[in-house]
Scaffold this motif. Structure first.
Motif, mmCIF file in Angstrom:
data_model
loop_
_atom_site.group_PDB
_atom_site.id
_atom_site.type_symbol
_atom_site.label_atom_id
_atom_site.label_comp_id
_atom_site.label_asym_id
_atom_site.label_seq_id
_atom_site.Cartn_x
_atom_site.Cartn_y
_atom_site.Cartn_z
ATOM 1 N N UNK A 147 0.835 -1.207 0.000
ATOM 2 C CA UNK A 147 0.000 0.000 0.000
ATOM 3 C C UNK A 147 0.865 1.250 0.000
ATOM 4 N N UNK A 148 1.882 1.275 0.847
ATOM 5 C CA UNK A 148 2.780 2.438 0.910
ATOM 6 C C UNK A 148 3.456 2.696 -0.427
ATOM 7 N N UNK A 149 3.824 1.603 -1.121
ATOM 8 C CA UNK A 149 4.542 1.748 -2.389
ATOM 9 C C UNK A 149 3.710 2.484 -3.434
ATOM 10 N N UNK A 150 2.399 2.525 -3.270
ATOM 11 C CA UNK A 150 1.534 3.170 -4.251
ATOM 12 C C UNK A 150 1.136 4.599 -3.843
ATOM 13 N N UNK A 151 1.600 5.027 -2.706
ATOM 14 C CA UNK A 151 1.299 6.375 -2.258
ATOM 15 C C UNK A 151 2.352 7.374 -2.745
ATOM 16 N N UNK A 152 1.985 8.641 -2.884
ATOM 17 C CA UNK A 152 2.931 9.662 -3.325
ATOM 18 C C UNK A 152 4.025 9.906 -2.290
ATOM 19 N N UNK A 153 3.656 9.826 -1.007
ATOM 20 C CA UNK A 153 4.626 10.039 0.073
ATOM 21 C C UNK A 153 4.537 8.835 1.020
ATOM 22 N N UNK A 154 5.224 7.737 0.701
ATOM 23 C CA UNK A 154 5.128 6.520 1.518
ATOM 24 C C UNK A 154 5.453 6.761 2.990
ATOM 25 N N UNK A 155 6.358 7.688 3.263
ATOM 26 C CA UNK A 155 6.752 7.920 4.647
ATOM 27 C C UNK A 155 5.665 8.549 5.486
ATOM 28 N N UNK A 156 4.696 9.168 4.851
ATOM 29 C CA UNK A 156 3.623 9.844 5.595
ATOM 30 C C UNK A 156 2.427 8.948 5.872
ATOM 31 N N UNK A 157 2.466 7.722 5.353
ATOM 32 C CA UNK A 157 1.310 6.833 5.468
ATOM 33 C C UNK A 157 1.139 6.343 6.905
ATOM 34 N N UNK A 158 -0.110 6.410 7.376
ATOM 35 C CA UNK A 158 -0.429 5.918 8.716
ATOM 36 C C UNK A 158 -1.573 4.916 8.599
#
Length: 232
Positions: free
Chosen positions: A157-168
């Motif tokens: 899921x994180x890999x598909x986000x624009x900012x993986x580090x911000x994912x909670x």
């Protein structure tokens, strides 16, 4: 006519024997080996023609009976005079019937062996299928494996986000769809293009092969249906 063919057959057979003898040692009027070879070839030809000529049907035997006699004698590989003799025909018929029974028995044995092999292969395939299902069930019910699936899904899921580090993530849970498909459901919050978090929304995923499907990506009714099917 039959007498003539028998006489020709006898002459041909004698000629073959004489031809072989002349090849070994020419004598009498045959002085050359090529002449001996010519006699041998001619004798073979005469014998072949006479032996291969069909036997004439006697008037006392009907055409249908004669055809059956000839067929039986040919199948039994008997002499061409076989159809003329009732005893020879009876013996040929017994030989053919025995050969047919033997062939049918062998065919039945081969069929039974093939069916047994197919049944054994199906049983082995079913056994492997049951073992695989049992292994999958054991794995899907293993808490350690479930946590691994959750971790792999969150990484996908994180890999598909624009900012993986911000994912909670929150309320993340593991589900076994239909008892065999691992599914991870939960809520996710990530930054948008303006750098702010968009708020938590639900997601459905399964490792790296299925999803993630975010709530904002689907019509509300459709996502609610999927959530009810996979996550509740």
């Amino acid at each position: 006519m039959e007498f003539i063919m028998k006489a020709a057959e006898a002459v041909g057979a004698i000629g073959v024997l004489v031809g072989f003898a002349l090849l070994v040692k020419p004598f009498w009027v045959i002085k050359k080996r090529w002449q001996s070879a010519l006699v041998l070839v001619a004798s073979f030809f005469i014998f072949g023609i006479a032996a291969g000529a069909p036997v004439k049907r006697p008037p006392s035997i009907s055409e249908a009976d004669w055809a059956e006699r000839v067929s039986i004698c040919n199948e039994a590989n008997e002499l061409r005079e076989c159809p003329l003799n009732d005893t020879d025909v009876a013996a040929a018929r017994l030989e053919v019937m025995e050969a047919r029974r033997e062939a049918e028995a062998k065919a039945a044995i081969r069929t039974a062996e093939n069916q047994a092999r197919e049944a054994e292969q199906l049983a082995r395939a079913r056994e492997r299928e049951l073992e695989a299902a049992s292994d999958a069930a054991d794995k899907i019910n293993d808490p350690t494996q479930q946590q691994l699936w959750i971790a792999n899904t969150q990484r996908a899921v994180k890999a598909q986000m624009k900012d993986p580090g911000s994912v909670r993530f929150r309320n993340t849970q593991f589900k076994a769809y239909q008892g065999r498909v691992p599914v991870v459901c939960g809520e996710i919050n990530a930054k948008n293009g303006f750098g702010g978090h968009t708020g938590y929304q639900r997601f459905i995923a399964s490792g790296e092969t299925f999803g993630p499907f975010l709530e904002e990506m689907m019509p509300a009714g459709e996502f609610a249906k999927s959530w009810s099917e996979f996550c509740i």
